[in-house]
Write a protein that holds these residues in place. Sequence first.
Motif, PDB file in Angstrom:
ATOM      1  N   TRP A  96     -28.677 -33.207  21.927  1.00 15.39           N
ATOM      2  CA  TRP A  96     -27.358 -32.879  21.403  1.00 15.39           C
ATOM      3  C   TRP A  96     -26.681 -31.963  22.412  1.00 15.39           C
ATOM      4  CZ3 TRP A  96     -26.376 -27.737  20.924  1.00 15.39           C
ATOM      5  CH2 TRP A  96     -27.470 -26.892  20.788  1.00 15.39           C
ATOM      6  N   TYR A  97     -25.364 -31.883  22.325  1.00 10.48           N
ATOM      7  CA  TYR A  97     -24.631 -30.959  23.182  1.00 10.48           C
ATOM      8  C   TYR A  97     -23.371 -30.491  22.481  1.00 10.48           C
ATOM      9  CZ  TYR A  97     -21.104 -34.510  24.349  1.00 10.48           C
ATOM     10  OH  TYR A  97     -20.091 -35.433  24.282  1.00 10.48           O
ATOM     11  N   HIS A  98     -22.916 -29.346  22.900  1.00 10.17           N
ATOM     12  CA  HIS A  98     -21.628 -28.813  22.451  1.00 10.17           C
ATOM     13  C   HIS A  98     -20.972 -28.186  23.667  1.00 10.17           C
ATOM     14  CE1 HIS A  98     -18.549 -27.054  19.952  1.00 10.17           C
ATOM     15  NE2 HIS A  98     -18.746 -25.910  20.574  1.00 10.17           N
ATOM     16  N   GLU A  99     -19.701 -28.483  23.869  1.00 12.34           N
ATOM     17  CA  GLU A  99     -19.000 -27.912  25.014  1.00 12.34           C
ATOM     18  C   GLU A  99     -17.756 -27.164  24.550  1.00 12.34           C
ATOM     19  OE1 GLU A  99     -17.941 -31.126  27.671  1.00 12.34           O
ATOM     20  OE2 GLU A  99     -17.306 -32.380  26.035  1.00 12.34           O
TER      21      GLU A  99
ATOM     22  N   ARG B  85     -17.870 -43.866  26.745  1.00  5.79           N
ATOM     23  CA  ARG B  85     -17.908 -42.429  26.525  1.00  5.79           C
ATOM     24  C   ARG B  85     -17.767 -42.064  25.042  1.00  5.79           C
ATOM     25  NH1 ARG B  85     -16.787 -37.897  29.350  1.00  5.79           N
ATOM     26  NH2 ARG B  85     -16.517 -39.106  31.248  1.00  5.79           N
ATOM     27  N   LYS B  86     -16.875 -42.736  24.339  1.00  9.25           N
ATOM     28  CA  LYS B  86     -16.617 -42.383  22.932  1.00  9.25           C
ATOM     29  C   LYS B  86     -17.867 -42.534  22.069  1.00  9.25           C
ATOM     30  CE  LYS B  86     -14.771 -46.934  21.740  1.00  9.25           C
ATOM     31  NZ  LYS B  86     -13.610 -47.686  21.288  1.00  9.25           N
ATOM     32  N   PHE B  87     -18.743 -43.487  22.397  1.00 10.77           N
ATOM     33  CA  PHE B  87     -19.971 -43.673  21.632  1.00 10.77           C
ATOM     34  C   PHE B  87     -20.945 -42.520  21.873  1.00 10.77           C
ATOM     35  CE2 PHE B  87     -18.855 -48.342  22.292  1.00 10.77           C
ATOM     36  CZ  PHE B  87     -18.170 -48.421  21.093  1.00 10.77           C
ATOM     37  N   VAL B  88     -21.012 -42.045  23.103  1.00 10.26           N
ATOM     38  CA  VAL B  88     -21.886 -40.910  23.429  1.00 10.26           C
ATOM     39  C   VAL B  88     -21.381 -39.660  22.716  1.00 10.26           C
ATOM     40  CG1 VAL B  88     -22.774 -39.453  25.298  1.00 10.26           C
ATOM     41  CG2 VAL B  88     -22.506 -41.911  25.660  1.00 10.26           C
ATOM     42  N   GLU B  89     -20.073 -39.428  22.792  1.00 12.00           N
ATOM     43  CA  GLU B  89     -19.495 -38.261  22.130  1.00 12.00           C
ATOM     44  C   GLU B  89     -19.750 -38.304  20.633  1.00 12.00           C
ATOM     45  OE1 GLU B  89     -15.799 -37.502  25.244  1.00 12.00           O
ATOM     46  OE2 GLU B  89     -15.499 -38.775  23.490  1.00 12.00           O
ATOM     47  N   SER B  90     -19.572 -39.461  20.021  1.00  9.20           N
ATOM     48  CA  SER B  90     -19.760 -39.613  18.581  1.00  9.20           C
ATOM     49  C   SER B  90     -21.214 -39.374  18.170  1.00  9.20           C
ATOM     50  CB  SER B  90     -19.316 -41.009  18.160  1.00  9.20           C
ATOM     51  OG  SER B  90     -19.614 -41.242  16.809  1.00  9.20           O
TER      52      SER B  90
ATOM     53  N   PHE C 159     -23.807 -37.762  20.032  1.00  8.09           N
ATOM     54  CA  PHE C 159     -24.556 -36.608  20.503  1.00  8.09           C
ATOM     55  C   PHE C 159     -23.810 -35.276  20.497  1.00  8.09           C
ATOM     56  CE2 PHE C 159     -26.366 -40.366  22.578  1.00  8.09           C
ATOM     57  CZ  PHE C 159     -27.673 -40.265  22.128  1.00  8.09           C
ATOM     58  N   GLU C 160     -22.486 -35.283  20.356  1.00  9.12           N
ATOM     59  CA  GLU C 160     -21.756 -34.017  20.388  1.00  9.12           C
ATOM     60  C   GLU C 160     -21.904 -33.308  19.052  1.00  9.12           C
ATOM     61  OE1 GLU C 160     -17.682 -32.148  22.124  1.00  9.12           O
ATOM     62  OE2 GLU C 160     -17.604 -34.208  21.422  1.00  9.12           O
ATOM     63  N   ALA C 161     -22.407 -32.098  19.116  1.00 11.39           N
ATOM     64  CA  ALA C 161     -22.627 -31.303  17.911  1.00 11.39           C
ATOM     65  C   ALA C 161     -21.381 -30.469  17.628  1.00 11.39           C
ATOM     66  CB  ALA C 161     -23.831 -30.384  18.102  1.00 11.39           C
ATOM     67  N   GLY C 162     -20.981 -30.440  16.415  1.00 13.27           N
ATOM     68  CA  GLY C 162     -19.830 -29.624  16.028  1.00 13.27           C
ATOM     69  C   GLY C 162     -20.291 -28.245  15.600  1.00 13.27           C
ATOM     70  N   LEU C 163     -20.560 -27.385  16.548  1.00 14.52           N
ATOM     71  CA  LEU C 163     -21.068 -26.039  16.218  1.00 14.52           C
ATOM     72  C   LEU C 163     -19.973 -25.139  15.726  1.00 14.52           C
ATOM     73  CD1 LEU C 163     -23.474 -25.488  19.225  1.00 14.52           C
ATOM     74  CD2 LEU C 163     -24.017 -26.268  16.941  1.00 14.52           C
TER      75      LEU C 163
END
Length: 152
Positions: A75-78, A141-146, A148-152
Amino acid sequence: MTDISWQIETDTSGTITVPGAVGDSYPSLSVGDDVTITFLAGALTSEDVDTLREFVRYTNDSTSNTGLDIRGTPWYHESIHPQSDFTSQLVRLEPGGSLSEIDSWWCLITGGVFSTNSVGNNPQIGLELFVIAEYSDYSERKFVESEFEAGL
């Protein structure tokens, strides 16, 4: 001629082609790995150098969080710096044709450094990357963001 170049596909600046990586061996990439790849930067255009300089300047521990959940899924958050020219640290890393044993990957740039040798020659850029997923599993890209991106 052997193609040992790498392509770094960004969200806002398009694709940057760097002529090769430094070292005798190429990285072994796996989901969830933190890797550093040092690229040769001498043949880059000034525009490409400026783009990579932005990533080096504005990516560090305070702009991204990464990790693996209890199942080993990354997971990631930026938190993009407001002065940066890019809108995401997520990039696609694709090796050149002769590096066929290395797959393309989605990675988050978590840090970087520009360097030269002691007389100012041989410019290089080292990018610290968190490997998120294989490109063949997520072609956009949109599939990766959906996924793995964590909404911290």
